[in-house]
Write an enzyme that holds these catalytic residues in place. Structure first.
Site, PDB file in Angstrom:
ATOM      1  N   LYS A   1     -11.198  -0.240  -1.942  1.00 47.44           N
ATOM      2  CA  LYS A   1     -11.010  -1.112  -0.788  1.00 47.44           C
ATOM      3  C   LYS A   1     -12.192  -0.885   0.168  1.00 47.44           C
ATOM      4  O   LYS A   1     -12.630   0.246   0.288  1.00 47.44           O
ATOM      5  CB  LYS A   1      -9.697  -0.770  -0.057  1.00 47.44           C
TER       6      LYS A   1
ATOM      7  N   THR B   1       1.473  10.198   4.108  1.00 49.07           N
ATOM      8  CA  THR B   1       0.733  11.281   3.460  1.00 49.07           C
ATOM      9  C   THR B   1      -0.614  11.547   4.147  1.00 49.07           C
ATOM     10  O   THR B   1      -1.293  12.509   3.796  1.00 49.07           O
ATOM     11  CB  THR B   1       0.495  10.948   1.970  1.00 49.07           C
TER      12      THR B   1
ATOM     13  N   SER C   1      -2.496   0.753  -4.357  1.00 49.80           N
ATOM     14  CA  SER C   1      -2.952   1.926  -3.594  1.00 49.80           C
ATOM     15  C   SER C   1      -4.289   2.447  -4.099  1.00 49.80           C
ATOM     16  O   SER C   1      -4.592   2.353  -5.286  1.00 49.80           O
ATOM     17  CB  SER C   1      -1.903   3.036  -3.731  1.00 49.80           C
ATOM     18  N   ALA C   2      -5.066   3.042  -3.202  1.00 45.31           N
ATOM     19  CA  ALA C   2      -6.336   3.665  -3.584  1.00 45.31           C
ATOM     20  C   ALA C   2      -6.115   5.053  -4.178  1.00 45.31           C
ATOM     21  O   ALA C   2      -7.016   5.636  -4.787  1.00 45.31           O
ATOM     22  CB  ALA C   2      -7.232   3.780  -2.357  1.00 45.31           C
TER      23      ALA C   2
ATOM     24  N   GLU D   1      -0.282  -3.338   4.604  1.00 43.05           N
ATOM     25  CA  GLU D   1      -1.391  -2.369   4.660  1.00 43.05           C
ATOM     26  C   GLU D   1      -1.491  -1.667   6.011  1.00 43.05           C
ATOM     27  O   GLU D   1      -1.257  -2.300   7.039  1.00 43.05           O
ATOM     28  CB  GLU D   1      -2.723  -3.114   4.449  1.00 43.05           C
ATOM     29  N   ASP D   2      -1.853  -0.386   6.005  1.00 42.39           N
ATOM     30  CA  ASP D   2      -2.050   0.331   7.278  1.00 42.39           C
ATOM     31  C   ASP D   2      -3.518   0.571   7.586  1.00 42.39           C
ATOM     32  O   ASP D   2      -3.835   1.080   8.659  1.00 42.39           O
ATOM     33  CB  ASP D   2      -1.339   1.697   7.238  1.00 42.39           C
TER      34      ASP D   2
ATOM     35  N   ASP E   1       0.874  -1.163   0.000  1.00 44.15           N
ATOM     36  CA  ASP E   1       0.000   0.000   0.000  1.00 44.15           C
ATOM     37  C   ASP E   1       0.930   1.238   0.000  1.00 44.15           C
ATOM     38  O   ASP E   1       2.126   1.102   0.284  1.00 44.15           O
ATOM     39  CB  ASP E   1      -0.871  -0.049   1.265  1.00 44.15           C
ATOM     40  N   LEU E   2       0.415   2.407  -0.312  1.00 43.21           N
ATOM     41  CA  LEU E   2       1.284   3.598  -0.357  1.00 43.21           C
ATOM     42  C   LEU E   2       1.144   4.468   0.899  1.00 43.21           C
ATOM     43  O   LEU E   2       2.029   4.503   1.754  1.00 43.21           O
ATOM     44  CB  LEU E   2       0.972   4.428  -1.607  1.00 43.21           C
ATOM     45  N   ASP E   3      -0.019   5.151   1.007  1.00 47.33           N
ATOM     46  CA  ASP E   3      -0.232   6.084   2.115  1.00 47.33           C
ATOM     47  C   ASP E   3      -0.242   5.326   3.440  1.00 47.33           C
ATOM     48  O   ASP E   3      -1.065   4.436   3.644  1.00 47.33           O
ATOM     49  CB  ASP E   3      -1.582   6.803   1.955  1.00 47.33           C
TER      50      ASP E   3
ATOM     51  N   LYS F   1      -8.612   6.598   6.129  1.00 46.83           N
ATOM     52  CA  LYS F   1      -7.411   5.885   5.667  1.00 46.83           C
ATOM     53  C   LYS F   1      -7.803   4.744   4.742  1.00 46.83           C
ATOM     54  O   LYS F   1      -8.664   3.927   5.095  1.00 46.83           O
ATOM     55  CB  LYS F   1      -6.610   5.351   6.855  1.00 46.83           C
TER      56      LYS F   1
HETATM   57  P1  B16 Z   1      -6.206  10.386  -3.641  1.00 47.07           P
HETATM   58  P2  B16 Z   1      -3.624   4.180   0.064  1.00 47.07           P
HETATM   59  C1  B16 Z   1      -5.432   6.171   0.024  1.00 47.07           C
HETATM   60  O1  B16 Z   1      -4.165   5.658  -0.297  1.00 47.07           O
HETATM   61  C2  B16 Z   1      -5.408   7.000   1.306  1.00 47.07           C
HETATM   62  O2  B16 Z   1      -5.142   6.179   2.434  1.00 47.07           O
HETATM   63  C3  B16 Z   1      -6.740   7.694   1.506  1.00 47.07           C
HETATM   64  O3  B16 Z   1      -6.702   8.494   2.671  1.00 47.07           O
HETATM   65  C4  B16 Z   1      -7.048   8.545   0.267  1.00 47.07           C
HETATM   66  O4  B16 Z   1      -8.314   9.173   0.391  1.00 47.07           O
HETATM   67  C5  B16 Z   1      -7.035   7.651  -0.977  1.00 47.07           C
HETATM   68  O5  B16 Z   1      -5.767   7.009  -1.080  1.00 47.07           O
HETATM   69  C6  B16 Z   1      -7.295   8.410  -2.246  1.00 47.07           C
HETATM   70  O6  B16 Z   1      -6.227   9.272  -2.474  1.00 47.07           O
HETATM   71  O7  B16 Z   1      -7.109  11.494  -3.229  1.00 47.07           O
HETATM   72  O8  B16 Z   1      -4.743  10.776  -3.699  1.00 47.07           O
HETATM   73  O9  B16 Z   1      -6.664   9.702  -4.910  1.00 47.07           O
HETATM   74  O10 B16 Z   1      -3.517   4.129   1.555  1.00 47.07           O
HETATM   75  O11 B16 Z   1      -4.580   3.169  -0.523  1.00 47.07           O
HETATM   76  O12 B16 Z   1      -2.257   4.169  -0.598  1.00 47.07           O
HETATM   77 MG    MG Z   2      -2.807   3.199   3.338  1.00 42.74          MG
END
Ligand code: B16
Ligand code: MG
Length: 218
Positions: free
Chosen positions: A145, A17, A114-115, A169-170, A9-11, A45
């Site tokens: 997710k 972030t 990542s989302a 994953e966090d 996962d990224l964030d 998250k």
């Molecule tokens: P964006 P992940 C997710 O990333 C974040 O945890 C979540 O807080 C955020 O709303 C989502 O990405 C969408 O991000 O606005 O940059 O498209 O944890 O799945 O890497």
């Molecule tokens: Mg995350």
């Protein structure tokens, strides 16, 4: 040696972030007269941008038009991107680079799952883009997710069966997505929050290479 698929996962796993998402959502919410707390941010998250704004509006019992909704989404992202623009390698979380390099040395394929629709941009900013064999992000999926789509596309791209994949994953939604995909879920964060994961570590410094070797040879 065995070959497993390692999906990150990224964030919250590679970079923190969440603090920038918080600042950008807070500014947006306050701008339309809604309060927004760090506790509420925790619930966003791993949640997609669309679903995040839906939640914020629902918490405040506020309804807006489709046009306003799209406008607010763009506004939030513009503000978020102003923080991303200042990112560099210093924002990579502890031992993430070392873990990626260890996996590369062990010839294990690596994916991002990542989302975020800004994932590619962020990976480039922190200089990690080249370390991934495949990147799957919010632009590549139709389901957010806890739907496992993002991880299943990643496994397919790596050419590894889902049951031979490991997901770091966090978020609760991300752990559930990995479990539904029948992958090994490794939570990064608090045990009390991520108790549905197969294993939980506070961060990659706690995990170490012995555990990674165990995963490879499972
Ligand atoms: P964006 P992940 C997710 O990333 C974040 O945890 C979540 O807080 C955020 O709303 C989502 O990405 C969408 O991000 O606005 O940059 O498209 O944890 O799945 O890497
Ligand atoms: Mg995350």
């Amino acid at each position: 040696m065995n070959t497993k698929g390692f999906i990150f996962d990224l964030d919250g796993v590679i970079v923190d972030t969440a603090k920038y998402h918080y600042l950008a959502w807070k500014k947006l919410a306050n701008g339309i007269g809604i309060d927004f707390t760090e506790v509420q941010n925790e619930h966003l998250k791993g949640v997609s941008r669309v679903n995040s704004l839906e939640k914020i509006l629902a918490w405040a019992n506020k309804t807006i038009s489709e046009g306003q909704f799209m406008e607010l989404m763009a506004k939030k992202n513009d503000n978020y991107l102003s923080y991303i623009a200042k990112m560099d390698e210093g924002e990579i979380l502890p031992d993430v680079t070392e873990t990626l390099d260890f996996l590369i040395k062990q010839k294990q394929p690596i994916a991002l799952g990542s989302a975020s629709k800004n994932a590619r941009e962020i990976l480039k900013k922190v200089n990690l883009f080249e370390k991934f064999d495949i990147i799957v992000d919010g632009n590549d999926v139709t389901e957010a997710k806890p739907n496992p789509e993002v991880f299943l596309i990643a496994a397919n791209g790596l050419g590894i069966k889902p049951e031979d994949c490991i997901v770091f994953e966090d978020s609760v939604a991300g752990v559930q997505a990995a479990n539904t995909a029948k992958m090994i879920s490794v939570g990064i964060g608090q045990q009390e929050v991520l108790y549905e994961a197969n294993d939980v570590f506070i961060d990659f410094t706690e995990m170490g290479t012995t555990y990674i070797n165990e995963l490879i040879n499972k």
